[in-house]
Design an enzyme around this catalytic site. Structure first.
Site, PDB file in Angstrom:
ATOM      1  N   ARG A   1       0.873  -1.142  -0.058  1.00 57.63           N
ATOM      2  CA  ARG A   1      -0.012  -0.149  -0.142  1.00 57.63           C
ATOM      3  C   ARG A   1       0.961   1.243   0.042  1.00 57.63           C
ATOM      4  O   ARG A   1       1.501   1.423   0.899  1.00 57.63           O
ATOM      5  CB  ARG A   1      -0.899  -0.074   1.544  1.00 57.63           C
ATOM      6  CG  ARG A   1      -1.749  -1.183   1.318  1.00 57.63           C
ATOM      7  CD  ARG A   1      -3.317  -0.937   1.411  1.00 57.63           C
ATOM      8  NE  ARG A   1      -4.134   0.105   1.157  1.00 57.63           N
ATOM      9  CZ  ARG A   1      -4.896   0.756   1.724  1.00 57.63           C
ATOM     10  NH1 ARG A   1      -5.213  -0.131   3.028  1.00 57.63           N
ATOM     11  NH2 ARG A   1      -5.786   1.698   1.386  1.00 57.63           N
TER      12      ARG A   1
ATOM     13  N   GLN B   1     -15.906   2.149   4.631  1.00 60.69           N
ATOM     14  CA  GLN B   1     -15.000   1.832   5.869  1.00 60.69           C
ATOM     15  C   GLN B   1     -15.874   2.592   6.958  1.00 60.69           C
ATOM     16  O   GLN B   1     -16.035   2.275   8.186  1.00 60.69           O
ATOM     17  CB  GLN B   1     -13.929   2.418   5.846  1.00 60.69           C
ATOM     18  CG  GLN B   1     -12.821   1.667   5.118  1.00 60.69           C
ATOM     19  CD  GLN B   1     -12.585   2.303   3.769  1.00 60.69           C
ATOM     20  OE1 GLN B   1     -13.396   2.708   3.124  1.00 60.69           O
ATOM     21  NE2 GLN B   1     -11.584   1.966   3.253  1.00 60.69           N
TER      22      GLN B   1
ATOM     23  N   ASP C   1      -3.663   9.474   6.398  1.00 64.45           N
ATOM     24  CA  ASP C   1      -2.435   8.435   5.821  1.00 64.45           C
ATOM     25  C   ASP C   1      -1.096   8.970   5.736  1.00 64.45           C
ATOM     26  O   ASP C   1      -0.197   8.144   5.778  1.00 64.45           O
ATOM     27  CB  ASP C   1      -2.929   7.805   4.683  1.00 64.45           C
ATOM     28  CG  ASP C   1      -4.210   6.847   5.094  1.00 64.45           C
ATOM     29  OD1 ASP C   1      -5.072   7.616   4.949  1.00 64.45           O
ATOM     30  OD2 ASP C   1      -3.958   5.442   5.155  1.00 64.45           O
TER      31      ASP C   1
ATOM     32  N   LYS D   1      -8.289   9.351   3.418  1.00 68.03           N
ATOM     33  CA  LYS D   1      -9.414   8.559   2.350  1.00 68.03           C
ATOM     34  C   LYS D   1     -10.110   9.699   1.303  1.00 68.03           C
ATOM     35  O   LYS D   1     -10.522  10.731   1.771  1.00 68.03           O
ATOM     36  CB  LYS D   1     -10.332   7.953   2.982  1.00 68.03           C
ATOM     37  CG  LYS D   1     -11.559   7.180   2.548  1.00 68.03           C
ATOM     38  CD  LYS D   1     -10.731   6.139   1.564  1.00 68.03           C
ATOM     39  CE  LYS D   1      -9.799   5.324   2.205  1.00 68.03           C
ATOM     40  NZ  LYS D   1      -9.029   4.348   1.186  1.00 68.03           N
TER      41      LYS D   1
END
Ligand code: MRU
Length: 376
Positions: free
Chosen positions: A90, A206, A247, A258
């Protein structure tokens, strides 16, 4: 955090250290199932397919992945190969690189026979430190919420303090507590009347699946909304604050999170709603000074856009620990329509009211970050 009265972490090591266990997040909220991962390939696959996800948890999982790889082969070559394999899973969340480098740099200086045990110790330390950092974020965020609540006009104080969040930056995204949800849990446990608007967070939902699951299990009042509803609620004065995770945060305070976070920040800015980002130090990328230009944005499969997963409405599964649900996927789009799926976007620092870290609250700027992190 709690599931049916039992406190859980998201990741742990089996008694003899030969495998790790994780909660399979692809099955939540309908099925709570642990999964054992016993080698590098299984850990890499679990990160890639989002069995584990969320920037801090990806980092901790990667650290344990190196431990498992070193148990098989402690040589420099195997270490380098394991590092590259895990790093490629990722690309956006910087915690992965940070945790992998911590373990690699430590064990490289050791004889091969000591490497696996040292990697285990370091991965355990990273996990424990993540819990401590997230809890401290919760304490700082709680104080901020209390100040905001006290400053509300008297007519608004009749209502609970209304917070909007995007994606899942709760305990499932970390080892425990979460980042953006930690202040919410602290506020709820402190007796503050709080209500959370939960963005569903297409395409993988999510918010609807993981954040709603967490909040429900902790008994925090919440309502799931479609991603497009946030601006409308802000215009109507129904949001006191937005709080999200990140992130990767560049040294100038740009925040990558996100996909859809940027639109929430724009709506918050337009409506005078404070927009906070909660993060541990492991999410700051000091090597990058321009988040928009330099943070790699992961492109995921178009299938996440064209299809959607859920529990069959006809299913009578309870979702209780150990039970099996009828989870299936359905196609939303016509055959032949393409999908495009950038998984993250970058919110420029100018739209961020403040960063909430384990060291305190700071302006989203290089100066703000340095005011907290100049000394170790
Ligand atoms: O793609 P995901 O589910 O790993 O993305 C997670 C997020 O964007 C979170 O909000 C972010 O990792 C911060 S988590 C504490």
């Amino acid at each position: 955090m709690n599931i049916d009265g039992k406190a859980w972490r998201t990741i742990g090591v089996e008694p003899h250290g030969e495998a790790i266990w994780v909660i399979d997040q692809t099955l939540l909220p309908h099925q709570f199932q642990l999964r054992l991962l016993s080698d590098l390939a299984q850990v890499a696959e679990a990160i890639r397919t989002m069995v584990v996800r969320g920037a801090p948890l990806i980092g901790v999982s990667g650290a344990y992945g190196l431990m498992l790889a070193l148990q098989q082969d402690p040589s420099d070559a195997a270490l380098a190969q394991a590092f590259d394999t895990l790093l490629a899973t990722r690309p956006t969340a910087v915690n992965l690189r940070w945790a992998l480098e911590r373990v690699r740099d430590l064990v490289l200086a050791l004889p091969e026979a000591q490497r696996a045990a040292a990697a285990r110790q370091e991965a355990d330390a990273i996990a424990d430190q993540d819990v401590a950092m997230c809890e401290a974020i919760g304490d700082h965020g709680l104080r901020l919420f209390q100040q905001l609540e006290a400053a509300r006009p008297s007519e608004r104080r009749e209502q609970p303090f209304q917070v909007l969040t995007h994606c899942n930056a709760g305990w499932l995204a970390t080892v425990d507590w979460g980042t953006a949800l930690a202040p919410i849990y602290k506020a709820h446990r402190a007796g503050m009347a709080i209500h959370v608007w939960v963005d569903e967070t297409r395409p993988r939902n999510q918010g609807a699946s993981l954040t709603a699951f967490e909040l429900a299990r902790e008994g925090v009042p919440h309502t799931v909304i479609v991603d497009n509803a946030g601006g409308h609620l802000m215009q109507r004065g129904q949001v006191d604050a937005v709080i999200v995770g990140t992130d990767r945060t560049s040294r100038n305070g740009d925040v990558c999170n996100k996909i859809g976070t940027y639109l929430k920040a724009l709506a918050a800015h337009d409506n005078g709603v404070p927009f906070y980002v909660a993060l541990p130090a492991s999410t700051i990328d000091w090597t990058i000074s321009d988040g928009l230009a330099e943070i790699p944005i992961e492109a995921r499969s178009a299938r996440e856009v064209t299809h959607i997963q859920g529990r069959l409405a006809s299913s009578t599964a309870t979702g209780a620990i150990g039970s099996t649900a009828n989870i299936d996927s359905v196609q939303l789009t016509p055959d032949g329509s393409d999908g495009f799926n950038p998984a993250f976007d970058v919110t420029p620092a100018r739209l961020v009211t403040a960063l909430i870290t384990e060291r305190g609250v700071a302006a989203a700027s290089e100066q703000g970050l340095l005011s907290l992190y100049q000394s170790t």
